[in-house]
Write a protein that holds these residues in place. Structure first.
Motif, PDB file in Angstrom:
ATOM      1  N   HIS A 123      39.523   8.912  30.842  1.00 35.34           N
ATOM      2  CA  HIS A 123      38.722  10.090  31.140  1.00 35.34           C
ATOM      3  C   HIS A 123      37.644   9.776  32.185  1.00 35.34           C
ATOM      4  CE1 HIS A 123      35.878  13.416  30.180  1.00 35.34           C
ATOM      5  NE2 HIS A 123      36.985  14.077  29.932  1.00 35.34           N
ATOM      6  N   HIS A 124      36.916   8.691  31.952  1.00 31.99           N
ATOM      7  CA  HIS A 124      35.847   8.307  32.885  1.00 31.99           C
ATOM      8  C   HIS A 124      36.409   7.982  34.274  1.00 31.99           C
ATOM      9  CE1 HIS A 124      32.855   8.457  29.889  1.00 31.99           C
ATOM     10  NE2 HIS A 124      32.159   7.360  30.185  1.00 31.99           N
ATOM     11  N   ALA A 125      37.591   7.384  34.316  1.00 32.14           N
ATOM     12  CA  ALA A 125      38.161   6.977  35.606  1.00 32.14           C
ATOM     13  C   ALA A 125      38.321   8.193  36.523  1.00 32.14           C
ATOM     14  CB  ALA A 125      39.497   6.275  35.400  1.00 32.14           C
ATOM     15  N   GLN A 126      38.666   9.340  35.948  1.00 29.90           N
ATOM     16  CA  GLN A 126      38.818  10.521  36.804  1.00 29.90           C
ATOM     17  C   GLN A 126      37.466  10.994  37.338  1.00 29.90           C
ATOM     18  OE1 GLN A 126      39.840  14.577  35.393  1.00 29.90           O
ATOM     19  NE2 GLN A 126      41.648  14.388  36.708  1.00 29.90           N
ATOM     20  N   ALA A 127      36.421  10.860  36.514  1.00 31.16           N
ATOM     21  CA  ALA A 127      35.089  11.255  36.996  1.00 31.16           C
ATOM     22  C   ALA A 127      34.692  10.407  38.203  1.00 31.16           C
ATOM     23  CB  ALA A 127      34.065  11.098  35.877  1.00 31.16           C
ATOM     24  N   ILE A 128      35.033   9.116  38.149  1.00 30.50           N
ATOM     25  CA  ILE A 128      34.712   8.229  39.278  1.00 30.50           C
ATOM     26  C   ILE A 128      35.482   8.675  40.527  1.00 30.50           C
ATOM     27  CG2 ILE A 128      34.762   5.803  40.078  1.00 30.50           C
ATOM     28  CD1 ILE A 128      33.022   5.931  37.658  1.00 30.50           C
ATOM     29  N   LYS A 178      25.871   9.873  42.204  1.00 31.03           N
ATOM     30  CA  LYS A 178      25.508   8.463  42.023  1.00 31.03           C
ATOM     31  C   LYS A 178      25.239   8.165  40.551  1.00 31.03           C
ATOM     32  CE  LYS A 178      22.099   4.971  43.324  1.00 31.03           C
ATOM     33  NZ  LYS A 178      22.940   3.788  43.132  1.00 31.03           N
ATOM     34  N   LYS A 179      24.539   9.105  39.904  1.00 33.61           N
ATOM     35  CA  LYS A 179      24.213   8.887  38.495  1.00 33.61           C
ATOM     36  C   LYS A 179      25.495   8.809  37.654  1.00 33.61           C
ATOM     37  CE  LYS A 179      20.220   9.882  36.581  1.00 33.61           C
ATOM     38  NZ  LYS A 179      19.040  10.696  36.400  1.00 33.61           N
ATOM     39  N   ILE A 180      26.407   9.728  37.915  1.00 37.60           N
ATOM     40  CA  ILE A 180      27.668   9.733  37.157  1.00 37.60           C
ATOM     41  C   ILE A 180      28.439   8.444  37.429  1.00 37.60           C
ATOM     42  CG2 ILE A 180      29.940  10.865  36.958  1.00 37.60           C
ATOM     43  CD1 ILE A 180      28.479  13.548  37.399  1.00 37.60           C
ATOM     44  N   GLU A 181      28.464   8.039  38.694  1.00 33.04           N
ATOM     45  CA  GLU A 181      29.217   6.837  39.063  1.00 33.04           C
ATOM     46  C   GLU A 181      28.663   5.592  38.369  1.00 33.04           C
ATOM     47  OE1 GLU A 181      28.745   5.326  43.096  1.00 33.04           O
ATOM     48  OE2 GLU A 181      30.928   5.117  43.210  1.00 33.04           O
ATOM     49  N   VAL A 182      27.337   5.420  38.451  1.00 32.71           N
ATOM     50  CA  VAL A 182      26.724   4.237  37.830  1.00 32.71           C
ATOM     51  C   VAL A 182      26.958   4.266  36.319  1.00 32.71           C
ATOM     52  CG1 VAL A 182      24.552   3.050  37.367  1.00 32.71           C
ATOM     53  CG2 VAL A 182      24.971   3.989  39.623  1.00 32.71           C
ATOM     54  N   SER A 183      26.678   5.417  35.701  1.00 31.30           N
ATOM     55  CA  SER A 183      26.787   5.514  34.244  1.00 31.30           C
ATOM     56  C   SER A 183      28.207   5.230  33.791  1.00 31.30           C
ATOM     57  CB  SER A 183      26.400   6.905  33.759  1.00 31.30           C
ATOM     58  OG  SER A 183      25.071   7.178  34.096  1.00 31.30           O
ATOM     59  N   GLY A 198      46.893   6.623  41.574  1.00 29.99           N
ATOM     60  CA  GLY A 198      47.094   8.078  41.571  1.00 29.99           C
ATOM     61  C   GLY A 198      46.567   8.755  40.322  1.00 29.99           C
ATOM     62  N   GLY A 199      45.523   8.206  39.758  1.00 31.64           N
ATOM     63  CA  GLY A 199      44.913   8.838  38.577  1.00 31.64           C
ATOM     64  C   GLY A 199      45.680   8.574  37.299  1.00 31.64           C
ATOM     65  N   GLN A 200      46.668   7.701  37.352  1.00 33.98           N
ATOM     66  CA  GLN A 200      47.465   7.402  36.147  1.00 33.98           C
ATOM     67  C   GLN A 200      46.912   6.153  35.457  1.00 33.98           C
ATOM     68  OE1 GLN A 200      50.517   9.165  35.189  1.00 33.98           O
ATOM     69  NE2 GLN A 200      49.622  10.642  36.620  1.00 33.98           N
ATOM     70  N   MET A 201      47.000   6.171  34.138  1.00 36.76           N
ATOM     71  CA  MET A 201      46.586   5.007  33.350  1.00 36.76           C
ATOM     72  C   MET A 201      47.707   4.644  32.397  1.00 36.76           C
ATOM     73  SD  MET A 201      43.226   3.754  33.105  1.00 36.76           S
ATOM     74  CE  MET A 201      41.947   3.909  34.327  1.00 36.76           C
ATOM     75  N   MET A 202      47.766   3.328  32.147  1.00 31.29           N
ATOM     76  CA  MET A 202      48.892   2.846  31.361  1.00 31.29           C
ATOM     77  C   MET A 202      48.402   1.935  30.249  1.00 31.29           C
ATOM     78  SD  MET A 202      52.088   1.073  33.172  1.00 31.29           S
ATOM     79  CE  MET A 202      53.451   0.607  32.157  1.00 31.29           C
ATOM     80  N   LEU A 203      49.087   1.986  29.116  1.00 32.31           N
ATOM     81  CA  LEU A 203      48.819   1.063  28.008  1.00 32.31           C
ATOM     82  C   LEU A 203      50.029   0.160  27.823  1.00 32.31           C
ATOM     83  CD1 LEU A 203      47.113   3.330  25.342  1.00 32.31           C
ATOM     84  CD2 LEU A 203      46.112   1.334  26.459  1.00 32.31           C
TER      85      LEU A 203
END
Lengths: 214, 614
Positions: free
Chosen positions: A61-66, A86-91, A116-121
């Protein structure tokens, strides 16, 4: 009877003697307390599967915000938007780091960026991760990337509010699962995500009302 | 390219910060020597230390059963806030409370340990009553361990079913448990070696922090303002709790007012949940920090709805609340019914965490706990206006921004660091605070000029680890009867002492040390009154010399006259000599008429103390 040589030692011992602390386990209100010889063993609640899922999902979830903030850097002229970004990025970068450590320390699978916004486990039941609540769709992300200026600002703020509300939903799900969210770090972190993102949402709503603030 | 844009942004923000602090510009002075807090060696018991104008007097590790040297238990055994009563220091912990005998600050001794989990363990003391905040869902009425809950079945990695919309609080669906305790515990500590729980006041969101409120008009009762920042419990677990933020009876958007009858404290109960955020015009419960028409995807309100901490100043009938998105000022002249007087927001603040008044009640200092206290927020790359203190002036019950203060030494990636709890150091004539910055250590600073705060002293250790962030550092650093007591989350309890310097003289330290508390709960701010002693006059003289309000020769002459009298033994000769200082007082009274700002106040106070001291 003390010998003459033992006497000074006894005095020294008396001076430095400190009573051992009293260890007291209280009862329910009005009930007597119990004196213990040693503190009871560690009560630290263990993490649960729902905790692990929350941390893995929140990294995604956070990765997309970045990613969204990366777009912001070149697409807005508003200074308040840049500062928000900047605040969102740092946090969120710090939080991703913290969550990865939390998972690693507990021997849990850490999500890997697949581009490409994909995450894997990787572990059992692994594979591509489904989108988390509030995450922007590919179409929304494309629209954001294509926009500039005030149009971008509006899409970004609306999109980030949607995204943040998703984080609140994730926190709700976590605390709504029996036994989950009790381990101290995750309790603190999830509580903080809730407070922090509510603040951001309020701030972004106010920014949506402000047209341009350079 | 992106990097360049980013650097420009930071530069812009820095200059904006300077303008906000009074339009100062950078001057072409040689660079200052490197701050000794930078680059300290990491370690649990053997970390490097740096100090300026203060010394570490003693250190006591956490007691058995409360320690977690490798930090693997997270916050389970974290030390938290401090309260003081006579020679006892009550140190809260997420796993209970420890009582320390501080009669000899160089040999602090553990007296009593109460294992009682639930966090955060915020503590206050009032006579024989000790209060403790409990917020976590693991708290139990009898302080016992939480029952083992079967782990939830492994869920697929999919997002899962959507949670019901509009539920305002976390934990709303937690299974009801009649033995759960979240709220404020009350212990009878008449026998400090065997405290007894006499009441446990349940609240809907638990108690993250609390503040003790006294009233001169209501001496039979004391009040506790409880701030809950966590989830709302289901109504099935505690009657009357409502998680839905759209319900007019929602448990959000309020604080808990607990009334404690002193004759029967076991009957303590919640008597009010005032709607201190409500919009006067519309009656909306969450009146602060709204953005109007919120646009697509923002159907539910999800706004800020809680206070993190409230500092009350009963002598002024005021309280300052740090309430997630706002700083608020409350009228507490009727303690059961606090009323909002003013509210402020700040573009740089992430999370309004705590508040302190200065002693005169002309300033309020709010802290921003950006990152929640577990993140590194004092790195060289973190803006000096973020995760800082914001100082507001308070005039006619209105708050006005004056400036920011942030720990002026960069910390590392592995040190959680942000503005946290502190107390006033009672130096007459100045506003000085000793503040905890987690692993940034303690910073003692002067905010007499709210726009230009200045650091006076510091003590800092290196990180707990240089490879990963283990949460630690100072939770609270509070001045109590001549010493600064510091609650170290991971390492234990430290006792520190200020040493004289150009920035704080021995006279000023001695004058502060005249203040003797018999009880201190920092969030229940006492009005400090200095005894009429000559050293108080000397402290003012030092300050007038520092600010150059009075020519040096006059300061020296006055200092000599006063010192000569002060050196005399008690008796008729001394009394007569003291009386002969009246013309000196008259001269300073005259100076006060033309002096500016704080110096005028100092001159008046100086004249008064010269006349009153014997």
């Amino acid at each position: 009877m003390l010998s003459l040589t033992a006497l000074p030692l006894a005095i020294v011992a008396l001076i430095f003697q400190t009573a051992p602390p009293s260890i007291v386990k209280p009862g329910a209100p009005g009930q007597p307390s119990t004196t213990l010889s040693a503190p009871p063993p560690s009560p630290a609640p263990k993490h649960t599967a729902a905790d692990t899922k929350f941390m893995q999902g929140m990294i995604h979830h956070h990765a997309q915000a970045i990613e969204m903030v990366e777009l912001l850097k070149t697409r807005t002229t508003r200074k308040d938007m840049q500062l928000l970004g900047k605040k969102i990025e740092v946090s969120q970068n710090d939080e991703i780091k913290m969550m990865k450590n939390w998972l690693k320390d507990r021997g849990e699978d850490v999500p890997m960026d697949h581009g490409g916004g994909q995450m894997m486990l990787m572990g059992a039941g692994g594979g591509m991760m489904a989108p988390m609540p509030g995450m922007l769709t590919e179409k929304q992300m494309a629209a954001l990337a294509a926009a500039k200026g005030p149009a971008f600002d509006k899409l970004f703020l609306e999109g980030m509010i949607q995204h943040h509300i998703g984080a609140l939903t994730m926190v709700e799900e976590l605390f709504g699962t029996p036994g989950a969210g009790q381990e101290s770090i995750i309790f603190d972190f999830a509580s903080h995500v809730d407070a922090d993102q509510r603040m951001d949402i309020s701030r972004m709503r106010a920014m949506l009302q402000t047209k341009d603030k350079k | 390219m992106k990097r360049i844009a980013f650097a420009t942004l930071v530069a812009l923000s820095f200059s904006a910060g300077l303008v906000a602090q009074g339009g100062q510009t950078a001057q072409a002075t040689p660079p200052p020597p490197p701050d000794p807090r930078v680059g300290l060696k990491a370690g649990f018991r053997d970390a490097g230390t740096a100090a300026r104008n203060m010394v570490l007097v003693s250190s006591l590790p956490k007691p058995e059963g409360f320690d977690d040297p490798d930090g693997s238990k997270g916050l389970t055994f974290a030390n938290s806030d401090i309260a003081f009563g006579h020679d006892t220091l009550y140190l809260g912990n997420f796993y209970g409370i420890n009582f320390y005998d501080v009669e000899d600050p160089s040999k602090v001794r553990l007296k009593t340990s109460i294992p009682c989990q639930g966090g955060q363990g915020d503590v206050s003391v009032y006579g024989k009553l000790l209060f403790m905040s409990v917020e976590a869902t693991s708290g139990r009425i009898d302080c016992g361990p939480a029952p083992v809950v079967a782990p939830a079945p492994p869920a697929p990695n999919a997002a899962g079913a959507a949670a019901p919309a509009g539920r305002g609080g976390r934990g709303a669906q937690q299974a009801p448990d009649p033995n759960r305790f979240r709220g404020v515990r009350i212990f009878d500590i008449s026998d400090p070696l065997k405290p007894k729980q006499i009441a446990a006041v349940q609240t809907c969101r638990g108690s993250h922090t609390h503040s003790l409120v006294t009233s001169a008009k209501d001496k039979d009762n004391i009040y506790i303002y409880g701030s809950g920042t966590s989830g709302v419990r289901p109504g099935e677990e505690l009657a009357g709790c409502v998680a839905d933020e759209n319900d007019p009876n929602t448990s959000l958007f309020s604080i808990d007012v607990i009334k404690v009858p002193l004759a029967s404290p076991e009957k303590a109960a919640v008597v009010n949940r005032p709607r201190i955020f409500a919009d006067e015009a519309t009656g909306a419960l969450g009146g602060l920090w709204q953005g109007g028409n919120h646009g697509a995807g923002t159907q539910t309100s999800r706004m800020t709805n809680q206070c993190h901490d409230i500092t009350v100043y009963p002598a002024l009938g005021l309280a300052a609340g740090a309430c997630s998105g706002n700083g608020i000022l409350l009228d507490i002249s009727d303690p059961a019914h606090p009323v909002r007087l003013d509210d402020v927001a700040d573009p740089n603040f992430a999370y309004w965490h705590s508040a302190s008044f200065n002693n005169d009640g002309t300033k309020v200092l709010f802290t921003d706990e950006w990152g929640g206290g577990t993140s590194p927020r004092c790195r060289a790359t973190d803006l000096p206006t973020w995760g800082a203190d914001a100082i507001f002036t308070l005039t006619n019950k209105r708050l006005k921004f004056a400036g920011y203060y942030k720990l002026p030494a960069a910390q590392t990636e592995t040190e959680n660091c942000v503005a946290h709890n502190g107390s006033l150091v009672p130096v007459p004539g100045r506003d000085i605070k000793a503040q905890a910055w987690y692993q940034g250590g303690v910073s003692v600073f002067d905010f007499t000029d709210g726009a230009r705060p200045v650091e006076i002293a510091f003590f800092d250790r290196g990180p707990l680890s240089d490879t990963k962030l283990i949460v630690g550092g100072y939770w609270s650093t509070y001045w109590y009867n001549g010493y600064i007591y510091a609650s170290e989350i991971a390492r234990g309890l430290d006792v520190l002492k200020l040493t004289p310097s150009d920035l704080l003289t021995q006279n000023e330290i001695d004058a502060a040390n005249l203040v003797k508390f018999t009880e201190l709960n920092v969030q229940s701010q006492p009005k400090i009154v200095w005894p009429a002693k000559f050293v108080v006059a000397k402290a003012y003289l030092d300050q007038l010399a520092r600010s150059k309000a009075i020519p040096a020769d006059r300061i020296d002459a006055a200092m000599k006259q006063i010192s000569d009298v002060d050196a005399m033994p008690a008796g008729a000769a001394r009394t007569a000599a003291a009386a002969r200082l009246a013309p000196l007082a008259a001269a300073f009274t005259k100076d006060a008429a033309t002096a500016k700002g704080q110096d005028a106040a100092r001159l008046k106070a100086l004249a008064a103390v010269i006349l009153a001291a014997k």
